[in-house]
Design an enzyme around this catalytic site. Sequence first.
Site, PDB file in Angstrom:
ATOM      1  N   LYS A 177       0.841  -1.191   0.000  1.00 24.43           N
ATOM      2  CA  LYS A 177       0.000   0.000   0.000  1.00 24.43           C
ATOM      3  C   LYS A 177       0.884   1.252   0.000  1.00 24.43           C
ATOM      4  O   LYS A 177       1.958   1.254   0.593  1.00 24.43           O
ATOM      5  CB  LYS A 177      -0.897   0.029   1.249  1.00 24.43           C
ATOM      6  CG  LYS A 177      -1.989  -1.028   1.258  1.00 24.43           C
ATOM      7  CD  LYS A 177      -2.811  -0.916   2.518  1.00 24.43           C
ATOM      8  CE  LYS A 177      -3.878  -2.011   2.562  1.00 24.43           C
ATOM      9  NZ  LYS A 177      -4.908  -1.807   1.538  1.00 24.43           N
ATOM     10  N   ARG A 185     -10.767 -10.999  -0.750  1.00 23.14           N
ATOM     11  CA  ARG A 185     -11.612 -11.903  -1.537  1.00 23.14           C
ATOM     12  C   ARG A 185     -11.032 -13.321  -1.576  1.00 23.14           C
ATOM     13  O   ARG A 185     -11.764 -14.283  -1.769  1.00 23.14           O
ATOM     14  CB  ARG A 185     -11.799 -11.334  -2.943  1.00 23.14           C
ATOM     15  CG  ARG A 185     -10.565 -11.235  -3.791  1.00 23.14           C
ATOM     16  CD  ARG A 185     -10.731 -10.259  -4.961  1.00 23.14           C
ATOM     17  NE  ARG A 185     -10.805  -8.877  -4.503  1.00 23.14           N
ATOM     18  CZ  ARG A 185     -10.996  -7.830  -5.313  1.00 23.14           C
ATOM     19  NH1 ARG A 185     -11.133  -8.020  -6.609  1.00 23.14           N
ATOM     20  NH2 ARG A 185     -11.043  -6.609  -4.835  1.00 23.14           N
TER      21      ARG A 185
END
Length: 519
Positions: A293, A367
């Site tokens: 990130k 996910r």
Amino acid sequence: MTALTLSTAAAPGLRADAIVIGVAKGAASRSGNLIVAAGAEDVDNAYDGKLAGVLETLGASGAEGEVTKVPAPSGFKAPLVVAVGLGEEPAKGDEGAYGAEALRRAAGAAARALAGSKKAAFALPVADAADAGAVGEGVLLGAYSFDAYKKNGKNDKNDKNAAKDGKAPLAEAVLLGGKPRDKAYKAAVERAAAVSEELNRARDLVNTPPNDLNPESCAAVAQAAAKEHGIKVQVLDEKALAKGGYGGILGVGAGSASPPRLVKLSYTSSKAKKHLAFVGKGITYDSGGISLKPAGHNETMKCDMSGAAAVFAAVVAAARLGLDVNVTGWLALAENMPSGSATRPGDVLRMYSGKTVEVLNTDAEGRLVLADALWAASQEKPDAIVDVATLTGAMMLALGSRTFGIMANDDAFRTAVHEAAEEVGEAAWPMPLPEHLRKGMESTTADIANMGERMGGGLVAGLFLREFVGEGITWAHLDIAGPAFNEGGAFGYTPKGGTGTAVRTLVRLAELTAAGDLG
């Protein structure tokens, strides 16, 4: 936790630190635009009916969540009156019907304003048991604080001056206008306590720093709560996950020194006719993995396990309420870190379902753990599955920081989930699953890629998850990325930090299912 009781006592003779009353915006009042809400008649009479004027002089408008403090009138045993705004006056013919969420928010704002107080009496407009429950919930959620890591925090056992120096949460709240011996009122307050206490436990988990909360310690918290409330628990460690073929959870946790866990919590009722499965994303810290990130996006990533915290809290709340429905919670726990053993962009993972996934971005990790847990939940053939996850920044761009998105493989079920969220006061919005976006996840190497088109990224994530729901099973996906962690100031009953969003929606779904009112 703040103690909560019902009382029929009159406000003037009650010994407390403060009396909380409601005020609202209303053009028809004698004193101008401010009206004193029902429940505060004794207080208003003690001011000779001029309380609204006094409050207006001090700047009160009745706006939602606005708090105004005035000295109590002569003869009152409480020294302070706290007037909290309820928003707009109810429409004509609906006198007293301010709505559950208005009462919740007002009670929460007042409870926050009374931090450091030992006892407060709440004389808000309570027309029925549901109103009493809403006020109780608002008080308990609004009084929440997390200061375990502060020197003068309530959990600092080594500091004898902690209680003196710090402002502890409101210790006791007495709800006036309630009926202590009425079964409906008593049940409403007990429900408020059970749901709020578990929601606050979810907040504690979300707020706990990642150096103290990793997959193993999070699983231990779930095990302890399960033992306390008679819930069956199973924890799969890294060896069991490898033996079972849980490639998604293992792949995400591969770069961390803290190995992943899959926790299964099973609450069963002998009277149950339906079975719900709740699945939660539990990334105890998300660095993004190899797809690191950017600076400025890491500081709050302890909140990436908010979905698992919500599922955990909802299952325990269902057990405490003794609901006639079987509820299974799946906590997919992992820490997403970069290291020499971490999953790389371009790697292919073989999931628990047998499908292969090409990992194009290791920061699309939620996910992957959910996919394994969804398939595991599907093997039990529940009547419905609801997953909860801080899944995509795209959902925040679409709905902002206070609303979560709802996707589903069944339109009627999506509507039912949305209605349940609205009923309990959680802002949500139904979102589509456009079939044309599925093509963007096609992979030349694997069965599917974990990334698709950038535009509509939240919907793409929902389509990915749908691939791992068993055939014929009704499913909904809640993307709580926006409201799960409040980086701004506290408001209503919502604190800064972890919010516990989706807990109340899940509990309400369980209640509706138990009553036969859902599907």
